[in-house]
Design a protein around this motif. Structure first.
Motif: not given
Length: 279
Positions: A61-65, A69-72, A97-99, A101-104
């Motif tokens: 999940x952190x990897x997916x977040x 963050x890196x791909x529009x 709270x991770x980079x 994280x708001x995409x979760x």
């Protein structure tokens, strides 16, 4: 605009996908990245996607977040965390709270692989699902038809939680049978906190001989019980490539929704996903 509300990515050099076993799945036993998907999605008119978990490990999940963050292209992530964990509330807060994280936007567990058909009704799972609801997240239901009764019961027990049924609950497309799947789908759709994805059907059909009309019985049933405003399109890429290309899946879904008005089709291909996942 088109939203693909269900796709995956994986990199076998990062970790194995232990569910990809046997000769039938060999064609997808390779890497599939966002960079691979982007040209196919853009060519098909897809400008936003929801990236969905593939394996039950905490690192994914952190990897997916970070990917979101890196791909529009990625507008939301449905990740995994241990619903039965004693610290799930804090874990959900940590993920946010991770980079990226708001995409979760949601959580999923591969309930289809649980031997207990009533896994969703376990007290520790219910506590975890309550925490998902309290966090304002959605829960994606990945179940087999025999697990529908528990899915219906848990959705009724937690009206504050939005449930999204993946892949129409895996109807028996290859056999051409409708029941008892259709009755179970109707029972779930009777609950106002449930939604459904038009996804994963080509791989429930015969991979070599499937055709759009062979799927229509199932999509028409879903349209009847959920309606366009509670249905959303998902490609299930790259799993779909076992039977069809990305473009073929989209073209087939467009054809299967040909009886809808323009406004209704916009709901299926955009509006529902945006509302449900808060994209």
């Amino acid at each position: 605009m088109t939203v693909d509300a269900h796709h995956h990515v994986w990199d076998l050099s990062v970790r194995d996908q232990d569910w990809i076993t046997g000769p039938e799945l060999q064609p997808i036993r390779c890497d599939f990245t966002v960079t691979d998907l982007e040209p196919e999605a853009r060519a098909a008119g897809v400008d936003r996607t929801v990236l969905v978990q593939t394996i039950t490990v905490v690192e994914e999940t952190p990897e997916f977040l970070a990917l979101a963050d890196a791909h529009d292209l990625i507008a939301g992530v449905v990740g995994w965390t241990d619903l039965t964990g004693p610290d799930i509330t804090n874990e959900l807060a940590r993920l946010r709270e991770l980079p990226g994280g708001h995409y979760l936007k949601g959580i999923r567990h591969q309930v289809q692989g649980e031997p207990d058909p009533n896994w969703l009704l376990r007290p520790d799972v219910l506590r975890g699902l309550t925490a998902v609801a309290d966090a304002g997240l959605v829960y994606d239901l990945l179940v087999q038809p025999h697990q529908f009764p528990a899915a219906v019961e848990v959705a009724a027990a937690l009206p504050q939680l939005t449930f999204v049924l993946d892949h129409l609950g895996k109807p028996p497309v290859a056999s051409g049978h409708l029941e008892p799947w259709a009755t179970s789908l109707r029972d779930l759709a009777a609950l106002p906190n449930t939604y459904c994805k038009l996804s994963g059907l080509v791989t429930e059909a015969d991979w070599k001989t499937w055709g759009t009309e062979g799927l229509r019985l199932y999509t028409d049933t879903a349209l009847d019980v959920f309606g366009p405003s509670r249905l959303m399109f998902g490609s299930d890429w790259p799993v779909c490539t076992l039977a069809a290309t990305y473009g073929q899946v989209i073209d087939s879904t467009v054809e299967l929704t040909d009886k809808l008005s323009d406004a209704e089709r916009t709901e299926v291909f955009e509006g529902t996903a945006i509302r449900v996942y808060g994209l």
